[in-house]
Scaffold this active site. Sequence first.
Site, PDB file in Angstrom:
ATOM      1  N   GLU A  81       0.837  -1.198   0.000  1.00  0.00           N
ATOM      2  CA  GLU A  81       0.000   0.000   0.000  1.00  0.00           C
ATOM      3  C   GLU A  81       0.877   1.255   0.000  1.00  0.00           C
ATOM      4  OE1 GLU A  81      -3.785   2.148   0.723  1.00  0.00           O
ATOM      5  OE2 GLU A  81      -2.687   0.951  -0.709  1.00  0.00           O
ATOM      6  N   ASP A  88      -2.492  -5.062   0.710  1.00  0.00           N
ATOM      7  CA  ASP A  88      -1.795  -3.980   1.404  1.00  0.00           C
ATOM      8  C   ASP A  88      -0.413  -4.390   1.903  1.00  0.00           C
ATOM      9  OD1 ASP A  88      -3.901  -2.020   1.238  1.00  0.00           O
ATOM     10  OD2 ASP A  88      -4.999  -3.245   2.683  1.00  0.00           O
TER      11      ASP A  88
END
Length: 252
Positions: free
Chosen positions: A80, A108
Amino acid sequence: MEDFVRQCFNPMIVELAEKTMKEYGEDLKIETNKFAAICTHLEVCFMYSDFHFINEQGESIIVELGDPSALLKHRFEIIEGRDRTMAWTVVNSICNTTGAEKPKFLPDLYDYKENRFIEIGVTRREVHIYYLEKANKIKSEKTHIHIFSFTGEEMATKADYTLDEESRARIKTRLFTIRQEMASRGLWDSFVSPREEKRQLKKGLKSQEQCASLPTKVSRRTSPALKILEPMWMDSNRTATLRASCLKCPKK
């Protein structure tokens, strides 16, 4: 809301959020709630990975003080915060190196100890509702899901919370603090309700209050996960950590 975000989040996180919104053609001057949500999500991802390493024996350890030994490996790879091209490059590299199944959507984080991708969620609603939405979207048992709320609740795949209780409590404390700070400035209701947000936008309401300092327990910590995002990320010799104070509101 924009002023609140710039005062209460680390400049590196704000910059990454700005780049993310620009990449998707979104205007942070208009979509201020999304700006705040992206910054919050980025911060949680960084806090999730902070201080967690893997030693030579393959055990997960926590190192909070000083610089970690060169023999230690970061437990989590942060995906992310990167532009989409670089993010997929990192994901492909991880899959080629570890044999992990390539996810359909960008996750992420990657957990080198458990050998799995992680999807982090931060919700203003009920955690179980948001969890189900994430699960229905991802449709993969290979990606681990971990949801946090601003009320201290959390939900994870098979009730496997990955992190120790103290690390998770640190994240929950920060989220609860953000909620309190927003509420004290009259921003929380519009952050939770899109309808209320539109009503306030029409009236041109804008918070003028300065952000108060955060609780010492949270504000004095630093975030080793704030790194310069570049192609060398996957090398063992990682780029130097930006040692900025972790998401501290300036004192007047």
